[in-house]
Design a protein around this motif. Structure first.
Motif: not given
Ligand code: SF4
Ligand code: SF4
Length: 301
Positions: A238-239, A247, A259, A282, A284
């Motif tokens: 989502l970033r 999260a 991340v 999501v 990811a």
């Molecule tokens: S990997 Fe998942 S939990 Fe972590 S920042 Fe990206 S979307 Fe959010």
């Protein structure tokens, strides 16, 4: 009426799986005791001369006896290969200490820890937004304890740290209780060992992150690990859409940000607990043998 088969199946949480795996070690040790197979405990677990020896114990025995023991060297090489493959997974999947510590932690202490992880995630996110880099510390207080453990062994000729190692104390207590039940053999150790253990885990609330010399040893070797690391799919995260999602970093007990690797601690310290992937909205995050190029770039910042 809803049929039971049509109900969505609840996925078992990784934390439950980890607890089951750690408990399985006690089952193996218990079977070894019941059948007198000499399976041993986590300090040295195996069959006859084929055993996985605690790498810290192996190093200490080499230093203490000042004799090159082939078995200890082979065991060290075996542990090194495992760490090169799965990093510090032992800490979350096998070691009983975090599970025992959880039992003694108050609700307030758990909340404070969650708050600290959330604040670490905030710091990481801010660094990322500002385009800052971070130079993670290579050594910390755990490495000082490791140095002290090795030095004291060299001076006194026996592994001093093993006397207070919480893993050793947990299994020693387990064995003494077993002997009490099987042979009606009460000993003073049944009071002393759990007492030292409880004091240690209550006083050193962050034993794993601040004190553990075994974790320090593994963290040195895990710097060379490149496989099964948390890997973030940059397109899914989502970033990448501008959201300030944190999260995964907030859920990380090691204060890592999978991340961007701008968390308080580097990704080498990952204990493969999978708490980050469990909470990612999501999905990811995965733990591939080798990270795809775009994923590796994202996780390495
Ligand atoms: S990997 Fe998942 S939990 Fe972590 S920042 Fe990206 S979307 Fe959010
Ligand atoms: S990065 Fe993920 S798997 Fe690694 S320690 Fe943190 S939460 Fe656990």
């Amino acid at each position: 009426m809803a049929n039971a088969e049509n109900k969505p199946r609840k996925k078992m949480r990784t934390s439950t799986l980890r607890a089951i795996t750690a408990a399985a070690v006690f089952v193996v040790v218990g079977i070894g005791l019941a059948c007198a197979t000499g399976t041993g405990t986590l300090s040295s677990i195996g069959w006859n001369s084929v055993a996985a020896i605690c790498p810290l114990g192996a190093l200490e025995s080499l230093l203490g006896t000042k004799v090159i023991v082939a078995r200890a060297l082979i065991a060290l090489a075996g542990v090194l290969i495992v760490i090169l493959l799965v990093g510090k997974a032992f800490c979350s999947w096998v070691c009983p200490v975090p599970h025992f510590q959880n039992i003694f932690k108050s609700k307030k202490a758990k909340q404070a820890e969650a708050q600290a992880c959330s604040e670490a995630a905030d710091r990481s996110l801010k660094r990322w937004e500002r385009g800052e880099d971070i130079r993670h510390q290579t050594i910390d207080s755990r490495h000082a304890v490791l140095g002290g453990a090795l030095l004291s062994t060299a001076i006194f000729g026996f592994p001093v740290f093993c006397l207070v190692c919480p893993i050793g104390l947990i299994f020693a207590t387990f064995i003494l209780f077993w002997r009490l039940i099987q042979f009606n053999e009460p000993t003073i150790g049944l009071i002393v060992f759990p007492l030292i253990l409880v004091i240690e885990l209550l006083v050193f609330k962050r034993w794993c992150g601040v004190i553990c010399p075994l974790g320090a040893l593994m963290s040195l070797a895990s710097k060379a690990n490149t496989t099964f690391r948390p890997s973030v799919n940059a397109e899914m995260c989502l970033r990448s859409e501008g959201a300030s999602c944190k999260a995964c970093a907030s859920a990380c007990p090691e204060r890592i940000d999978p991340v961007n690797n701008l968390g308080d601690r580097p990704i080498d310290e990952c204990i493969r607990c999978k708490s980050c992937s469990d909470v990612c909205p999501v999905c990811a995050i995965s733990f591939p043998l080798i990270a795809r190029r775009n994923e590796r770039k994202e996780t390495e910042g």
